[in-house]
Design a protein around this motif. Structure first.
Motif, PDB file in Angstrom:
ATOM      1  N   LEU A 153       0.797  -1.301  -0.014  1.00  0.00           N
ATOM      2  CA  LEU A 153      -0.276  -0.048  -0.118  1.00  0.00           C
ATOM      3  C   LEU A 153       0.937   1.310   0.020  1.00  0.00           C
ATOM      4  N   MET A 154       1.874   1.275   0.646  1.00  0.00           N
ATOM      5  CA  MET A 154       2.789   2.342   0.815  1.00  0.00           C
ATOM      6  C   MET A 154       3.341   2.717  -0.664  1.00  0.00           C
ATOM      7  N   HIS A 155       3.883   1.547  -1.233  1.00  0.00           N
ATOM      8  CA  HIS A 155       4.319   1.545  -2.841  1.00  0.00           C
ATOM      9  C   HIS A 155       3.244   2.196  -3.657  1.00  0.00           C
ATOM     10  N   ARG A 156       2.097   1.618  -3.242  1.00  0.00           N
ATOM     11  CA  ARG A 156       0.794   2.194  -4.352  1.00  0.00           C
ATOM     12  C   ARG A 156       0.745   3.644  -4.237  1.00  0.00           C
ATOM     13  N   PHE A 157       0.453   4.055  -2.699  1.00  0.00           N
ATOM     14  CA  PHE A 157      -0.027   5.278  -2.582  1.00  0.00           C
ATOM     15  C   PHE A 157       1.019   6.310  -2.013  1.00  0.00           C
TER      16      PHE A 157
END
Length: 454
Positions: free
Chosen positions: A60-64
């Motif tokens: 999620l950190m990579h995505r957002f």
């Protein structure tokens, strides 16, 4: 220099699933000491599934918030946590706390969560890091991942964990007849656990040393000359950030976010096996995905929860052998898949049915606990150990080849692979946990004092 890189890559790979594999092979000894006893495997299974919050957070950190997490920093953090957790486990594994009036191994379970968090998160960080090196070093990393299951199993075999014998013990009891009370001596069989060749403390210290070796190998890998980057840029520039999904998709690896096969889903050598792109119909793809979900549910959720019930009725020696040898079957199945690959969906289906049959036998024996068939026969001991080894080996091969096939399909196909693998693992664990721990459908008993009908 090339040999040094291979050694460092292999040592780095051994840290990927070393801690959790070490826990599983030590369970035959832990169930004899910790208050959870035969329930312990089901607790470990559900805790490992909960630890998938780690890779979920990274994804999620990579995505957002792409660019916020530094890949090298994340690996340093999780491996350091693994070293500390293993070290604390060596000294705190037997500490208990009262919850609702019953003792529980809270320290052990909490540290197990952190170890699972490390290993699960390594699935989306270690391999993307290794993809920056030349392909031959990635292959060596995969060998290290296989050793992360093999080394703890060999150590546990040398330890002889959980081996027991039956001893005839005399006890004095008071017998009342009418107005007289007489003291009488009775004899009964009790289980006496033979001391292991070395303690649980030393075992976890060895796991700590292996995790520390992984950390040191990573430290030296980050300080290699820059010539290894294929794009002719520096290997580890300060701008490198965590982009696990990009690497996972581009290089064709799926997430290994469970207790499943800690070996490459896409072995690179010899000859980059089965690299050609093949078209599959929607029906065939659906079949492959159903196999992945089913196999993951069995290997990562359902059967691990009841291994103690299917093996301990035959004695702790049998449980010890089934736990260690089945753990060794995983990397061996990965090696077989590397040298004898097959895209045959018919073969995958046959192997899945065979593995399911072995798993069904293991489950039936667990349901029959504490009085299974062939309980006091060497044939019963041999069959249950062999069944667990073949169950793990056949289904591990299926998962590896499913990953290879889906890589040749598309990048998104591997994303679905990882998602369905996790879904199957989670469903299996969620189904079994209440059956084992809430409804108590599986029964335990002392092996030596047990009275079973002939």
């Amino acid at each position: 220099m090339a040999l040094l890189i291979h050694l460092l890559a292999c040592a780095f790979g051994t840290g990927s699933w070393m801690a959790i594999n070490g826990l599983w092979v030590e369970v035959p000894l832990l169930v004899t000491v910790l208050p959870e006893q035969w329930y312990l495997p089901s607790y470990i299974t559900i805790i490992i599934q909960m630890a998938n919050v780690g890779p979920l957070f990274v994804t999620l950190m990579h995505r957002f918030r792409s660019g916020l997490l530094k890949e090298v920093a994340v690996i340093y953090v999780i491996v350091s946590v693994g070293v500390i957790a293993c070290l604390l486990l060596a000294f705190l594994w037997n500490y208990t706390s009262l919850i609702a009036g019953r003792p529980h191994s809270i320290a052990f379970l909490i540290l197990t969560f952190f170890l699972a968090l490390v290993d699960c998160t390594s699935s989306v960080t270690f391999l993307p890091f290794m993809m920056q090196l030349q392909p031959q070093y990635t292959t060596t990393f995969f060998i290290g991942e296989g050793l992360s299951g093999l080394i703890p199993a060999l150590i546990a075999l040398g330890q002889g964990s959980g081996i027991s014998s039956c001893a005839n013990v005399s006890r004095k009891v008071n017998i009342t007849t009418g107005n007289e009370t007489m003291e009488s001596t009775i004899f009964q069989l009790e289980t006496h656990y033979l001391p292991p060749n070395f303690s649980i403390l030393l075992f976890f210290l060895l796991m700590t040393a292996m995790m520390l070796t992984c950390l040191l190998a990573f430290f030296f890998l980050t300080r290699l000359p820059k010539v290894w980057d294929l794009s002719q840029q520096q290997l580890f520039p300060s701008s490198i950030v965590l982009n696990s999904f990009d690497y996972n998709l581009d290089e064709g690896t799926d997430s290994q976010l469970s207790t499943g096969c800690s070996c490459p889903k896409d072995p690179k050598e010899p000859g980059d096996i089965l690299p050609q792109k093949v078209s599959y119909s929607l029906t065939k793809l659906t079949f492959i995905y159903l196999l992945v979900t089913w196999v993951s549910a069995l290997t990562n959720g359902v059967l691990p929860s009841v291994q103690s019930y299917s093996c301990l009725p035959y004695g702790h020696t049998t449980y010890h052998l089934s736990a260690t040898l089945s753990n060794m079957a995983n990397p061996l199945a990965c090696i077989v898949a590397m040298f004898l690959p097959s895209r045959s969906l018919a073969l995958m289906g046959i192997l899945t049915m065979a593995g399911t049959c072995f798993g069904a036998y293991n489950m039936v024996i667990a349901v029959m606990s504490p009085c299974p068939v062939l309980q006091h026969s060497q044939w019963g001991d041999a069959i249950i150990v062999l069944s667990w080894v073949l169950f793990t080996g056949t289904l591990s091969y299926v998962k590896v080849m499913a990953g290879v096939i889906l890589r040749s399909r598309s990048h998104s196909a591997l994303v679905w692979y990882g998602g369905l693998e996790q879904l199957g693992s989670l469903l299996g664990a969620l189904v079994m946990f209440p059956l084992v721990n809430v409804y108590s459908l599986f029964k335990s008993a002392d092996y030596c004092s047990l009275q079973c009908p002939a």
